[in-house]
Design an enzyme around this catalytic site. Structure first.
Site, short mmCIF file in Angstrom:
data_model
loop_
_atom_site.label_atom_id
_atom_site.label_comp_id
_atom_site.label_asym_id
_atom_site.label_seq_id
_atom_site.Cartn_x
_atom_site.Cartn_y
_atom_site.Cartn_z
N LYS A 117 0.80 -1.28 -0.16
CA LYS A 117 -0.02 -0.01 -0.11
C LYS A 117 0.71 1.21 -0.05
O LYS A 117 0.46 2.40 -0.59
CB LYS A 117 -0.99 -0.10 1.11
N LYS A 199 -8.17 -13.99 -8.52
CA LYS A 199 -9.37 -13.70 -7.86
C LYS A 199 -10.34 -12.80 -8.20
O LYS A 199 -9.93 -11.69 -8.90
CB LYS A 199 -9.07 -13.51 -6.45
N LYS A 202 -13.12 -6.50 -6.76
CA LYS A 202 -14.03 -5.28 -6.93
C LYS A 202 -13.29 -4.28 -7.80
O LYS A 202 -13.53 -3.32 -8.32
CB LYS A 202 -14.77 -4.66 -5.74
#
Ligand code: TRP
Length: 333
Positions: A117, A199, A202
């Site tokens: 991140k 996977k 979103k």
């Protein structure tokens, strides 16, 4: 939730970052609906965690309420379980401060999610991103949680939670239950429609079907799903990941085993398979969407349920926090 019942506690948190995919639904939420008799279940909308990246306030507010409604629409019962919003229970932030003082810079710097991140958020490398796992540890430890369903990406955070709990217990006695990962019974992982080696996520909306997608979008996305050039409908994860994924989605929504499904589709083409998958998914999400619309139309009622659940969560959290404050020597009168 009947606190006095001697059940183990299971805790899960999800960030209010927009919509939920059918992958989240099949892999997690739908399974949770089956656990509430066996465990004391808490489901938390982790809005404080969401603040570690910049948010548009009105959107965060809306996403929080919508996720709460979607949890309920997807079958979690706010009477049987505790479904609540993290920021409504101030004990999360309070315990985080204490646990920050029992967590080392070194161990936080080793978190791979922090490293990822921070590479992606160079312009907003805030301290919250660094101490994110401590807030997560507080979520879990406040409720004396035994089991945390976690995917691969959160395993390290659960490990550090265990380390913090054990460290604290070693100094002050048995204050926290040391949680373990809950490994759900084998379910097929739903993969991306556009890249079936990854996977369904979103962050990649074209490869993902969302619980709130309308029927046209669902058909379009499934029609475009990546398959392969041999025309046989069978499970072969390695060589035919796209077709295997479609079969698994079909099976998850229709209730038929994949073997039954393979029999059913024998001799048919991918077009027919995709149509059947679309039909099954649409039939599966329809009642959830209907329930969701009813819930979201009555914001007063939803808000009431949210407050009521927060109050129930708070009673448990406060008990743990009080104990922690006492143990570390904060003057409590
Ligand atoms: N960090 C988790 C994620 O991004 C969300 C989360 C926050 C969580 N607190 C939690 C998950 C406690 C399980 C238990 O997916």
């Amino acid at each position: 939730m009947k606190q006095l019942e001697n059940k183990k506690t299971l805790y899960s948190g999800v960030q209010p970052s927009g919509n939920i995919t059918i992958g989240n639904y099949i892999g997690a939420i739908r399974q949770f609906t089956l656990l509430s008799d066996q465990y004391n279940c808490l489901f938390c909308v982790v809005d404080l965690h969401a603040l570690t990246v910049r948010q548009i306030p009105a959107e965060l507010r809306r996403n929080t309420l919508e996720l709460f409604a979607l949890y309920i629409a997807a079958g979690l019962d706010p009477q049987k379980n505790i479904i609540y919003c993290q920021s409504h229970v101030p004990e999360h932030a309070e315990l985080t401060w204490i646990l920050n003082c029992f967590t080392y810079m070194g161990e936080l710097s080793r978190m791979t999610q922090f490293k990822d991140k921070s590479a992606r958020n160079q312009d907003n490398l805030n301290a919250g991103l660094f101490t994110y796992p401590v807030l997560m540890a507080s979520d879990i430890l406040l409720y004396q949680t035994s089991l945390v369903p976690v995917g691969e990406d959160q395993r390290q955070h659960l490990e550090i939670t265990r380390d913090i709990a054990e460290r604290f217990n070693n100094i002050y006695g048995n204050v926290f239950v040391v949680p373990e990962a809950y490994i759900p019974k084998e379910t097929s992982k739903i993969l991306s429609l556009s890249d079936p080696l990854r996977k369904m996520s979103k962050s990649e909306p074209d490869g993902a079907v969302f619980l709130l997608d309308n029927a046209d979008d669902i058909r379009r996305k499934i029609r475009r799903a990546v398959t392969d050039s041999d025309a046989e409908i069978r499970i072969d994860i390695e060589n035919k990941p796209g077709v295997s994924n479609l079969l698994q989605i079909y099976s998850a929504f229709s209730g038929e085993s994949t073997d039954e499904a393979i029999g059913r589709f024998e001799g048919q083409g991918y077009g027919q398979l995709k149509k059947a998958v679309s039909d099954a998914v649409i039939a599966g999400v329809e009642p959830i969407q209907k329930r969701y619309q009813e819930l979201i139309a009555d914001k007063g009622m939803l808000h009431q349920q949210m407050m009521n659940n927060a109050e129930r969560a708070r009673q448990i959290a406060a008990r743990t926090l009080r104990k922690v404050y006492k143990k570390v020597g904060l003057y409590q009168g």
